[in-house]
Design a protein around this motif. Structure first.
Motif, PDB file in Angstrom:
ATOM      1  N   MET A 180    -102.186  66.318  27.850  1.00 37.13           N
ATOM      2  CA  MET A 180    -101.540  65.185  28.493  1.00 37.13           C
ATOM      3  C   MET A 180    -100.189  65.678  29.041  1.00 37.13           C
ATOM      4  SD  MET A 180    -100.985  61.363  27.171  1.00 37.13           S
ATOM      5  CE  MET A 180    -100.500  60.139  28.232  1.00 37.13           C
ATOM      6  N   ASN A 181    -100.047  65.485  30.526  1.00 32.29           N
ATOM      7  CA  ASN A 181     -98.941  65.707  31.314  1.00 32.29           C
ATOM      8  C   ASN A 181     -98.367  64.560  31.903  1.00 32.29           C
ATOM      9  OD1 ASN A 181     -96.994  66.992  32.702  1.00 32.29           O
ATOM     10  ND2 ASN A 181     -98.177  67.949  34.039  1.00 32.29           N
ATOM     11  N   LEU A 182     -97.208  64.141  31.282  1.00 35.19           N
ATOM     12  CA  LEU A 182     -96.502  63.017  31.902  1.00 35.19           C
ATOM     13  C   LEU A 182     -95.700  63.279  33.277  1.00 35.19           C
ATOM     14  CD1 LEU A 182     -95.920  61.278  28.524  1.00 35.19           C
ATOM     15  CD2 LEU A 182     -97.724  61.011  30.069  1.00 35.19           C
ATOM     16  N   ALA A 183     -95.818  64.487  33.758  1.00 32.30           N
ATOM     17  CA  ALA A 183     -94.810  64.799  34.791  1.00 32.30           C
ATOM     18  C   ALA A 183     -95.351  64.154  35.921  1.00 32.30           C
ATOM     19  CB  ALA A 183     -94.739  66.288  34.988  1.00 32.30           C
ATOM     20  N   HIS A 184     -94.216  63.517  36.950  1.00 29.22           N
ATOM     21  CA  HIS A 184     -94.578  62.941  38.241  1.00 29.22           C
ATOM     22  C   HIS A 184     -93.776  63.645  39.226  1.00 29.22           C
ATOM     23  CE1 HIS A 184     -96.404  59.673  35.668  1.00 29.22           C
ATOM     24  NE2 HIS A 184     -95.253  59.829  34.905  1.00 29.22           N
ATOM     25  N   VAL A 185     -94.490  63.824  40.298  1.00 32.21           N
ATOM     26  CA  VAL A 185     -93.948  64.366  41.677  1.00 32.21           C
ATOM     27  C   VAL A 185     -93.071  63.116  42.207  1.00 32.21           C
ATOM     28  CG1 VAL A 185     -94.181  64.963  43.914  1.00 32.21           C
ATOM     29  CG2 VAL A 185     -95.907  65.581  42.218  1.00 32.21           C
ATOM     30  N   LEU A 186     -91.554  63.694  42.409  1.00 30.87           N
ATOM     31  CA  LEU A 186     -90.830  62.839  43.112  1.00 30.87           C
ATOM     32  C   LEU A 186     -90.822  62.918  44.492  1.00 30.87           C
ATOM     33  CD1 LEU A 186     -87.771  63.330  40.714  1.00 30.87           C
ATOM     34  CD2 LEU A 186     -89.375  61.334  40.611  1.00 30.87           C
ATOM     35  N   ASP A 187     -91.550  62.262  45.384  1.00 31.25           N
ATOM     36  CA  ASP A 187     -91.822  62.163  46.859  1.00 31.25           C
ATOM     37  C   ASP A 187     -90.580  61.582  47.369  1.00 31.25           C
ATOM     38  OD1 ASP A 187     -94.638  63.194  46.426  1.00 31.25           O
ATOM     39  OD2 ASP A 187     -95.267  61.184  46.502  1.00 31.25           O
ATOM     40  N   GLY A 188     -90.140  62.600  48.460  1.00 35.62           N
ATOM     41  CA  GLY A 188     -89.349  62.340  49.553  1.00 35.62           C
ATOM     42  C   GLY A 188     -87.794  62.632  49.070  1.00 35.62           C
ATOM     43  N   LEU A 189     -87.821  63.498  47.945  1.00 32.67           N
ATOM     44  CA  LEU A 189     -86.409  63.981  47.307  1.00 32.67           C
ATOM     45  C   LEU A 189     -86.393  65.427  47.709  1.00 32.67           C
ATOM     46  CD1 LEU A 189     -86.129  61.835  44.092  1.00 32.67           C
ATOM     47  CD2 LEU A 189     -85.067  61.578  46.423  1.00 32.67           C
ATOM     48  N   ARG A 190     -85.123  65.971  47.804  1.00 26.43           N
ATOM     49  CA  ARG A 190     -84.994  67.229  48.384  1.00 26.43           C
ATOM     50  C   ARG A 190     -84.200  67.853  46.981  1.00 26.43           C
ATOM     51  NH1 ARG A 190     -85.700  69.650  52.903  1.00 26.43           N
ATOM     52  NH2 ARG A 190     -85.746  67.594  53.984  1.00 26.43           N
ATOM     53  N   CYS A 191     -84.468  69.231  46.865  1.00 22.57           N
ATOM     54  CA  CYS A 191     -83.818  69.751  45.495  1.00 22.57           C
ATOM     55  C   CYS A 191     -82.325  70.291  46.233  1.00 22.57           C
ATOM     56  CB  CYS A 191     -84.497  71.272  45.159  1.00 22.57           C
ATOM     57  SG  CYS A 191     -83.655  72.149  44.036  1.00 22.57           S
ATOM     58  N   ALA A 192     -81.262  69.872  45.550  1.00 17.26           N
ATOM     59  CA  ALA A 192     -79.758  70.167  45.663  1.00 17.26           C
ATOM     60  C   ALA A 192     -79.615  71.817  45.665  1.00 17.26           C
ATOM     61  CB  ALA A 192     -79.129  69.393  44.756  1.00 17.26           C
ATOM     62  N   SER A 193     -80.510  72.693  45.089  1.00 17.45           N
ATOM     63  CA  SER A 193     -79.777  73.911  44.925  1.00 17.45           C
ATOM     64  C   SER A 193     -80.735  74.636  45.977  1.00 17.45           C
ATOM     65  CB  SER A 193     -80.558  74.298  43.578  1.00 17.45           C
ATOM     66  OG  SER A 193     -79.514  73.886  42.604  1.00 17.45           O
ATOM     67  N   CYS A 194     -82.094  74.393  46.384  1.00 12.60           N
ATOM     68  CA  CYS A 194     -82.722  75.488  47.274  1.00 12.60           C
ATOM     69  C   CYS A 194     -83.005  74.646  48.405  1.00 12.60           C
ATOM     70  CB  CYS A 194     -84.007  75.929  46.591  1.00 12.60           C
ATOM     71  SG  CYS A 194     -85.490  74.984  46.322  1.00 12.60           S
ATOM     72  N   GLY A 195     -83.117  73.070  48.469  1.00 13.59           N
ATOM     73  CA  GLY A 195     -83.427  72.326  49.603  1.00 13.59           C
ATOM     74  C   GLY A 195     -84.818  72.072  49.882  1.00 13.59           C
ATOM     75  N   THR A 196     -85.587  72.506  48.990  1.00 13.02           N
ATOM     76  CA  THR A 196     -87.034  72.281  49.268  1.00 13.02           C
ATOM     77  C   THR A 196     -87.397  70.890  49.149  1.00 13.02           C
ATOM     78  OG1 THR A 196     -87.680  74.435  48.377  1.00 13.02           O
ATOM     79  CG2 THR A 196     -89.343  72.903  48.337  1.00 13.02           C
ATOM     80  N   LEU A 197     -88.264  70.329  49.862  1.00 16.02           N
ATOM     81  CA  LEU A 197     -88.480  68.725  49.977  1.00 16.02           C
ATOM     82  C   LEU A 197     -89.812  68.710  49.109  1.00 16.02           C
ATOM     83  CD1 LEU A 197     -88.005  66.080  51.148  1.00 16.02           C
ATOM     84  CD2 LEU A 197     -89.441  66.650  52.993  1.00 16.02           C
ATOM     85  N   ASN A 198     -90.056  67.681  48.457  1.00 10.52           N
ATOM     86  CA  ASN A 198     -91.084  67.168  47.589  1.00 10.52           C
ATOM     87  C   ASN A 198     -91.601  68.227  46.368  1.00 10.52           C
ATOM     88  OD1 ASN A 198     -91.324  64.663  48.981  1.00 10.52           O
ATOM     89  ND2 ASN A 198     -92.849  65.808  50.445  1.00 10.52           N
ATOM     90  N   ALA A 199     -90.583  69.002  45.939  1.00 11.29           N
ATOM     91  CA  ALA A 199     -90.828  69.961  44.821  1.00 11.29           C
ATOM     92  C   ALA A 199     -90.197  69.676  43.440  1.00 11.29           C
ATOM     93  CB  ALA A 199     -90.232  71.515  45.567  1.00 11.29           C
TER      94      ALA A 199
END
Length: 51
Positions: free
Chosen positions: A1-20
């Motif tokens: 069971m995986n309880l991980a959820h995608v955080l849509d619309g947010l950008r990584c502060a380190s690499c700048g990738t959107l929706n990762a």
């Protein structure tokens, strides 16, 4: 069971990738699937009720 959820619309502060960013409630952290950066999360157990 995986309880991980995608955080849509947010950008990584380190690499700048959107929706990762993934929220993993089991391990209490947010992880970027692009660069691997992680951040611990804190929960408000009293939900803001303290003065």
């Amino acid at each position: 069971m995986n309880l991980a959820h995608v955080l849509d619309g947010l950008r990584c502060a380190s690499c700048g990738t959107l929706n990762a960013l993934w929220l993993d409630l089991t391990r209490a952290l947010v992880e970027c699937r692009e660069c691997g950066q992680t951040a611990l999360i804190l929960t408000d157990t009293d939900e803001g009720r303290s003065p």
